[in-house]
Design a protein around this motif. Structure first.
Motif, PDB file in Angstrom:
ATOM      1  N   SER A  44      88.763   8.003 125.930  1.00  0.00           N
ATOM      2  CA  SER A  44      89.628   8.916 126.673  1.00  0.00           C
ATOM      3  C   SER A  44      89.894  10.220 125.937  1.00  0.00           C
ATOM      4  N   TYR A  45      89.668  10.253 124.641  1.00  0.00           N
ATOM      5  CA  TYR A  45      89.913  11.474 123.853  1.00  0.00           C
ATOM      6  C   TYR A  45      88.756  12.442 124.054  1.00  0.00           C
ATOM      7  N   LYS A  46      89.075  13.689 124.485  1.00  0.00           N
ATOM      8  CA  LYS A  46      88.042  14.668 124.835  1.00  0.00           C
ATOM      9  C   LYS A  46      87.958  15.838 123.867  1.00  0.00           C
ATOM     10  N   GLY A  47      88.965  16.041 123.029  1.00  0.00           N
ATOM     11  CA  GLY A  47      88.883  17.139 122.072  1.00  0.00           C
ATOM     12  C   GLY A  47      90.181  17.923 121.982  1.00  0.00           C
ATOM     13  N   VAL A  48      90.113  19.039 121.226  1.00  0.00           N
ATOM     14  CA  VAL A  48      91.271  19.875 120.937  1.00  0.00           C
ATOM     15  C   VAL A  48      91.156  21.178 121.722  1.00  0.00           C
ATOM     16  N   SER A  49      92.248  21.555 122.359  1.00  0.00           N
ATOM     17  CA  SER A  49      92.318  22.820 123.092  1.00  0.00           C
ATOM     18  C   SER A  49      93.463  23.641 122.528  1.00  0.00           C
ATOM     19  N   GLN A  50      93.208  24.924 122.278  1.00  0.00           N
ATOM     20  CA  GLN A  50      94.227  25.825 121.757  1.00  0.00           C
ATOM     21  C   GLN A  50      94.473  26.950 122.755  1.00  0.00           C
ATOM     22  N   VAL A  51      95.747  27.285 122.932  1.00  0.00           N
ATOM     23  CA  VAL A  51      96.140  28.219 123.972  1.00  0.00           C
ATOM     24  C   VAL A  51      96.913  29.364 123.339  1.00  0.00           C
ATOM     25  N   LEU A  84      93.681   9.931 117.115  1.00  0.00           N
ATOM     26  CA  LEU A  84      93.082   9.770 118.440  1.00  0.00           C
ATOM     27  C   LEU A  84      91.621   9.350 118.340  1.00  0.00           C
ATOM     28  N   LEU A  85      90.913   9.893 117.349  1.00  0.00           N
ATOM     29  CA  LEU A  85      89.506   9.535 117.166  1.00  0.00           C
ATOM     30  C   LEU A  85      89.363   8.056 116.820  1.00  0.00           C
ATOM     31  N   GLU A 115      87.441   6.270 119.708  1.00  0.00           N
ATOM     32  CA  GLU A 115      86.014   6.221 119.411  1.00  0.00           C
ATOM     33  C   GLU A 115      85.660   5.164 118.358  1.00  0.00           C
ATOM     34  N   ILE A 116      86.298   5.229 117.194  1.00  0.00           N
ATOM     35  CA  ILE A 116      85.871   4.424 116.046  1.00  0.00           C
ATOM     36  C   ILE A 116      86.183   2.947 116.247  1.00  0.00           C
ATOM     37  N   ALA A 117      87.444   2.648 116.604  1.00  0.00           N
ATOM     38  CA  ALA A 117      87.830   1.235 116.749  1.00  0.00           C
ATOM     39  C   ALA A 117      87.010   0.515 117.815  1.00  0.00           C
ATOM     40  N   PRO A 118      86.789   1.069 119.017  1.00  0.00           N
ATOM     41  CA  PRO A 118      85.927   0.370 119.994  1.00  0.00           C
ATOM     42  C   PRO A 118      84.485   0.234 119.525  1.00  0.00           C
ATOM     43  N   ILE A 130      87.137  -3.035 115.646  1.00  0.00           N
ATOM     44  CA  ILE A 130      88.162  -3.313 114.642  1.00  0.00           C
ATOM     45  C   ILE A 130      89.480  -2.740 115.135  1.00  0.00           C
ATOM     46  N   ALA A 131      90.562  -3.133 114.481  1.00  0.00           N
ATOM     47  CA  ALA A 131      91.862  -2.540 114.790  1.00  0.00           C
ATOM     48  C   ALA A 131      91.907  -1.119 114.243  1.00  0.00           C
ATOM     49  N   PRO A 132      92.576  -0.185 114.916  1.00  0.00           N
ATOM     50  CA  PRO A 132      92.639   1.203 114.426  1.00  0.00           C
ATOM     51  C   PRO A 132      93.255   1.274 113.040  1.00  0.00           C
ATOM     52  N   LEU A 133      92.592   2.001 112.166  1.00  0.00           N
ATOM     53  CA  LEU A 133      93.067   2.163 110.797  1.00  0.00           C
ATOM     54  C   LEU A 133      93.843   3.470 110.673  1.00  0.00           C
ATOM     55  N   GLU A 134      94.864   3.461 109.854  1.00  0.00           N
ATOM     56  CA  GLU A 134      95.639   4.672 109.589  1.00  0.00           C
ATOM     57  C   GLU A 134      94.959   5.425 108.449  1.00  0.00           C
ATOM     58  N   THR A 135      94.361   6.547 108.755  1.00  0.00           N
ATOM     59  CA  THR A 135      93.594   7.307 107.780  1.00  0.00           C
ATOM     60  C   THR A 135      94.480   8.297 107.028  1.00  0.00           C
ATOM     61  N   GLN A 136      93.961   8.759 105.923  1.00  0.00           N
ATOM     62  CA  GLN A 136      94.653   9.744 105.105  1.00  0.00           C
ATOM     63  C   GLN A 136      93.641  10.782 104.646  1.00  0.00           C
ATOM     64  N   VAL A 137      94.029  12.042 104.698  1.00  0.00           N
ATOM     65  CA  VAL A 137      93.134  13.146 104.356  1.00  0.00           C
ATOM     66  C   VAL A 137      93.374  13.556 102.906  1.00  0.00           C
ATOM     67  N   VAL A 138      92.305  13.670 102.141  1.00  0.00           N
ATOM     68  CA  VAL A 138      92.358  14.165 100.765  1.00  0.00           C
ATOM     69  C   VAL A 138      91.478  15.409 100.693  1.00  0.00           C
ATOM     70  N   TRP A 139      92.107  16.552 100.428  1.00  0.00           N
ATOM     71  CA  TRP A 139      91.364  17.817 100.393  1.00  0.00           C
ATOM     72  C   TRP A 139      90.602  17.935  99.079  1.00  0.00           C
ATOM     73  N   ASN A 140      89.388  18.450  99.170  1.00  0.00           N
ATOM     74  CA  ASN A 140      88.589  18.672  97.972  1.00  0.00           C
ATOM     75  C   ASN A 140      89.167  19.813  97.148  1.00  0.00           C
ATOM     76  N   LYS A 141      88.854  19.817  95.863  1.00  0.00           N
ATOM     77  CA  LYS A 141      89.382  20.836  94.965  1.00  0.00           C
ATOM     78  C   LYS A 141      88.871  22.217  95.365  1.00  0.00           C
ATOM     79  N   LEU A 142      89.760  23.200  95.249  1.00  0.00           N
ATOM     80  CA  LEU A 142      89.401  24.567  95.609  1.00  0.00           C
ATOM     81  C   LEU A 142      88.734  25.310  94.462  1.00  0.00           C
ATOM     82  N   ASP A 143      89.120  24.970  93.236  1.00  0.00           N
ATOM     83  CA  ASP A 143      88.573  25.679  92.075  1.00  0.00           C
ATOM     84  C   ASP A 143      87.396  24.909  91.494  1.00  0.00           C
ATOM     85  N   ALA A 144      86.290  24.845  92.226  1.00  0.00           N
ATOM     86  CA  ALA A 144      85.096  24.147  91.755  1.00  0.00           C
ATOM     87  C   ALA A 144      84.475  24.927  90.597  1.00  0.00           C
TER      88      ALA A 144
END
Length: 497
Positions: A195-202, A407-408, A412-415, A419-433
């Motif tokens: 049912s998830y179709k994407g992100v819309s910005q207005v 929503l993803l 999408e992923i769980a079906p 599996i049961a939907p997992l609660e994800t966490q975002v870890v940003w990569n280092k900026l000063d490579a």
């Protein structure tokens, strides 16, 4: 009237036209208004004095007016110079259409885009909160979902237009059989497979905020002066379905004036950009007119036949601009004055550095050149800029990304993996490579450390190998460690006699 005329200045008549907002470079003289209170109200709140009574609607002056906006505003004026206050008040909301028009300038467009682009350039990784490692197939499925819904482009657009308009609203399109899905508060259980179709910005000029009774009457409520619904294209969306970001939050008293948005960067920066561009445009004009020639002549004779004098003056100018030969009479003298341009480049760059300060982007990043003025050494404030980018990631992009992954995972992923939907966490990569040379130097120091530890007997070769394989920057990351093969035991058979 000449500037030094002694004629009496006529008294100023009462202004009959309505009071409107004044810009910084307006030809209207704000200081000439005798009573600036109405001007200040018109610019700060876009309301009249009659709108600032207490909440119960009474107009009785005996009521303690400290509890009303009117009373608080008037008490503030008593202790402040109105001429100074009117200058600050003139910096009110300029409107969304003006923000869009100002965004056309090359420097303002880069100031609004640079931070948003750099913040998501290094990317991120996805983990789960329980500490378990995700399988390679699951990580790949999440990456494919991010690519499918163009989440990186959406994050960049979200942060960029948040600076353009001061507010950005992201709507997550979900196909639901419930006609009141968006009117009700968000519930992840209402999201079904596929049912998830994407992100819309207005853009904000297509959106109308709606407040209920609680959000307008109870200042103790945590959602006071926060729209309960946002109407987009005739459809009402509960605020919990939207991810809303404001560039600079405003106090409650100014929220209606900003249509419940924030202060846009375009409003904060347009005066400084105008000053910088005008200063830069002066450079070629000064270069063309830096030499001023003065010709001593008989002014009375020249004015006696002004037409002939002007024709000769045009001929003189033509010969000057074309490096021609100038001829003077025996009783005429000429002088030439040169304008020094030694510090002009520093003055111009100082104006552009003020622009970069408002944009929160270093001048070397925004302009692509070394800074001048302010006794600058040309050093790049990389660490300070990275802190700003980390703020963009955590306050603007991460809420959008987390709702997308929620929503993803449910749609999408769980079906797909059953599996049961997992609660994800975002870890940003280092900026000063680090650069290649810096990484090589770091690996050399690590190698020397490992060697010293091995010589003391603290570690062995196998332990060092495991560390190198686990280190993503060692150059040996991901290699397969061969399993130890037990050598067969060969029993010696005594020789037969």
């Amino acid at each position: 009237m000449w500037p030094f005329s002694k004629k009496p200045v006529p008294t100023q008549t009462e202004r009959k036209e309505p009071i409107i907002a004044r810009g910084f470079f307006s030809t209207d003289n704000v200081m000439s208004i005798p009573d600036k209170s109405e001007f200040i109200r018109a610019n700060a709140f876009q309301k009249t004095a009659a709108d600032f009574y207490v909440a119960n609607g009474t107009t009785d002056d005996s009521v303690d007016n400290c509890n009303s906006l009117k009373g608080a505003f008037q008490l503030g004026q008593q202790n402040m110079n109105q001429s100074l206050l009117s200058w600050y008040v003139s910096q009110g909301f300029i409107g969304y259409q003006a923000c869009a028009l100002i965004f056309q300038n090359w420097l303002i467009a880069k100031a609004c885009t640079q931070g948003a682009r750099d913040a998501c350039r290094k990317g991120y990784s996805v983990t789960v909160n329980n500490g378990d490692e995700l399988s390679a197939e699951l990580i790949d499925a999440i990456a494919q979902g991010d690519k499918k819904f163009k989440i990186k482009q959406n994050m960049e657009e979200f942060a960029k237009y948040n600076r353009v308009f001061g507010i950005r609203i992201a709507l997550f399109e979900v196909s639901s059989t419930d006609p009141e899905y968006y009117t009700k508060p968000f519930n992840i259980d209402g999201v079904t497979a596929g049912s998830y179709k994407g992100v819309s910005q207005v853009d904000p000029y297509w959106i109308t905020p709606e407040l209920d009774m609680v959000s307008t009457s109870d200042p103790a409520n945590r959602h006071f002066y926060e729209p309960t619904f946002w109407r987009i294209g005739g459809v009402r969306y509960h605020r919990s379905h939207l991810i809303i970001s404001r560039y600079v939050e405003v106090p409650d008293v100014l929220k209606p004036s900003y249509i419940y948005g924030g202060i846009p960067l375009t409003q904060l920066i347009y005066e400084r950009v105008y000053a910088a561009e005008r200063t830069a445009n002066e450079a070629p004009q000064l270069a063309m007119t830096k030499r001023t020639t003065t010709l001593h002549t008989d002014v009375e004779a020249a004015l006696a036949n002004q037409q002939e004098f002007e024709a000769k003056l045009q001929t003189w100018t033509y010969m000057r601009d074309n490096y021609g030969v100038k001829v003077l009479g025996t009783d005429e003298t000429m002088e030439q004055f040169d304008t020094a341009l030694s510090d002009l480049d520093a003055i111009i760059m100082t104006q552009y550095q003020l622009v970069s300060a408002v944009a929160r982007v270093p001048a070397t990043k925004l302009l692509g050149t070394s800074p001048k003025g302010f006794n600058a050494t040309g050093g790049f404030e990389e660490s300070s800029y990275h802190e700003e980018l980390e703020s963009i990631q955590s306050h603007e992009m991460q809420p959008l990304l987390e709702r997308h992954h929620l929503l993803l995972m449910k749609s999408e992923i769980a079906p797909q993996f059953k599996i049961a939907p997992l609660e994800t966490q975002v870890v940003w990569n280092k900026l000063d490579a680090p650069t290649t040379a810096e990484q090589a130097a770091t690996n050399l120091v690590k190698a020397q450390t490992y060697q010293a530890l091995q010589q003391t007997g603290a570690v062995d070769g196998e332990m060092i190998l495991n560390v190198l394989v686990a280190d993503p920057d060692s150059g040996f990351s991901g290699i397969e460690i061969p399993e130890e093969i037990d050598e067969p035991i060969i029993e010696e058979i005594p020789p037969t006699i």
